[in-house]
Enzyme design. Sequence first.
Site, short mmCIF file in Angstrom:
data_model
loop_
_atom_site.label_atom_id
_atom_site.label_comp_id
_atom_site.label_asym_id
_atom_site.label_seq_id
_atom_site.Cartn_x
_atom_site.Cartn_y
_atom_site.Cartn_z
N ASP A 21 0.83 -1.21 0.00
CA ASP A 21 0.00 0.00 0.00
C ASP A 21 0.87 1.26 0.00
OD1 ASP A 21 -2.28 1.48 0.05
OD2 ASP A 21 -2.79 1.07 2.15
N HIS A 38 2.67 3.47 -8.87
CA HIS A 38 2.48 2.03 -9.11
C HIS A 38 3.68 1.44 -9.84
CE1 HIS A 38 -1.48 2.24 -7.47
NE2 HIS A 38 -1.99 2.94 -8.45
N LEU A 132 12.01 -19.93 -4.11
CA LEU A 132 10.82 -19.23 -3.60
C LEU A 132 9.60 -19.41 -4.52
CD1 LEU A 132 9.94 -16.71 -1.59
CD2 LEU A 132 10.20 -15.41 -3.69
C1 FPP Z 1 -2.07 0.23 -3.25
O1 FPP Z 1 -1.57 1.54 -3.27
C2 FPP Z 1 -1.48 -0.55 -4.34
C3 FPP Z 1 -2.17 -1.12 -5.35
C4 FPP Z 1 -3.63 -1.02 -5.48
C5 FPP Z 1 -1.47 -1.83 -6.44
C6 FPP Z 1 -0.26 -2.63 -6.09
C7 FPP Z 1 0.48 -2.89 -7.34
C8 FPP Z 1 1.83 -2.84 -7.51
C9 FPP Z 1 2.78 -2.64 -6.41
C10 FPP Z 1 2.49 -2.95 -8.82
C11 FPP Z 1 2.15 -3.98 -9.77
C12 FPP Z 1 2.24 -5.39 -9.38
C13 FPP Z 1 2.70 -6.34 -10.22
C14 FPP Z 1 2.52 -7.77 -9.86
C15 FPP Z 1 3.38 -6.00 -11.46
P1 FPP Z 1 -2.60 2.74 -3.36
O2 FPP Z 1 -2.78 3.08 -4.80
O3 FPP Z 1 -3.87 2.39 -2.66
O4 FPP Z 1 -1.83 3.87 -2.61
P2 FPP Z 1 -2.46 5.04 -1.74
O5 FPP Z 1 -3.22 4.37 -0.62
O6 FPP Z 1 -1.27 5.80 -1.28
O7 FPP Z 1 -3.35 5.81 -2.66
#
Ligand code: FPP
Length: 241
Positions: A21, A38, A132
């Site tokens: 997150d 992201h 892993l």
């Molecule tokens: C939450 O941060 C994160 C996500 C919804 C996406 C997680 C994805 C990745 C780390 C990258 C892609 C993964 C792969 C497998 C290639 P948020 O957007 O909710 O952050 P915020 O709470 O600060 O707005």
Amino acid sequence: MNANKEEDIKSTPEHIAIIMDGNGRWAAKRGLPRNLGHREGAETLRKIVKESGSLGVRFLTVYAFSTENWSRPAEEVGALTGLISEYVKKYLNTFVKNNIKVKVIGDLSKMDPKTFGYVSDLIAKTENNTGLTFTIAWNYGGRSEIVNATKRIAADVLAGKIDPEAIDDKLFSDYLYTAGLPDPDLIIRTSGELRTSNFLIWQGAYSEYYVTDVLWPDFDRKELLAAIGSYGNRKRRFGGL
Ligand code: FPP
């Protein structure tokens, strides 16, 4: 005391799961569009997969896209799904070189055919790896996973394949997307939020939680060691004394 060095680790969790997150906040802090947060998060993920493997973790499961993420603006959903497609291709070499086996869990019926092709390729090319096991949860939600398992168990009961009396925790687990994976020992959540967000709600019944204020793109080896160090200092009781 948190471990900052590998030699300080008392016990390594067999299975770590991560709620990644804070990508959006990481970008906002720098005046960048959320998509770049992201993207940085995907780079962080590649490093953390490698680090986890080298620290002796056997299973790593990450929450990449939840069933609830579809409600984000179409542009962000498009960027996130595009990123998965791009990075699944990019990860291939790293994973083949590092003996990492890839799995994907969730409802993949909503994955576009091109991404599904890359994902299937990554799974097939890493299938015989013995290091892993890295599991990506995509279009994943714990409640829908449980509902889906329940429907399949009910169908097998109706078909006479299962005696309702035989339904126990073990059988139920075998109907979940995570069948064959051990329950996570440690669930890490970055960016300071104190919720499960529908991630591995069955499997995490006795997991240890570790929450850090660090935003996911800034999560690194030192942070991973701190989480593992905290885990090593806990006494797991599984409801007993
Ligand atoms: C939450 O941060 C994160 C996500 C919804 C996406 C997680 C994805 C990745 C780390 C990258 C892609 C993964 C792969 C497998 C290639 P948020 O957007 O909710 O952050 P915020 O709470 O600060 O707005």
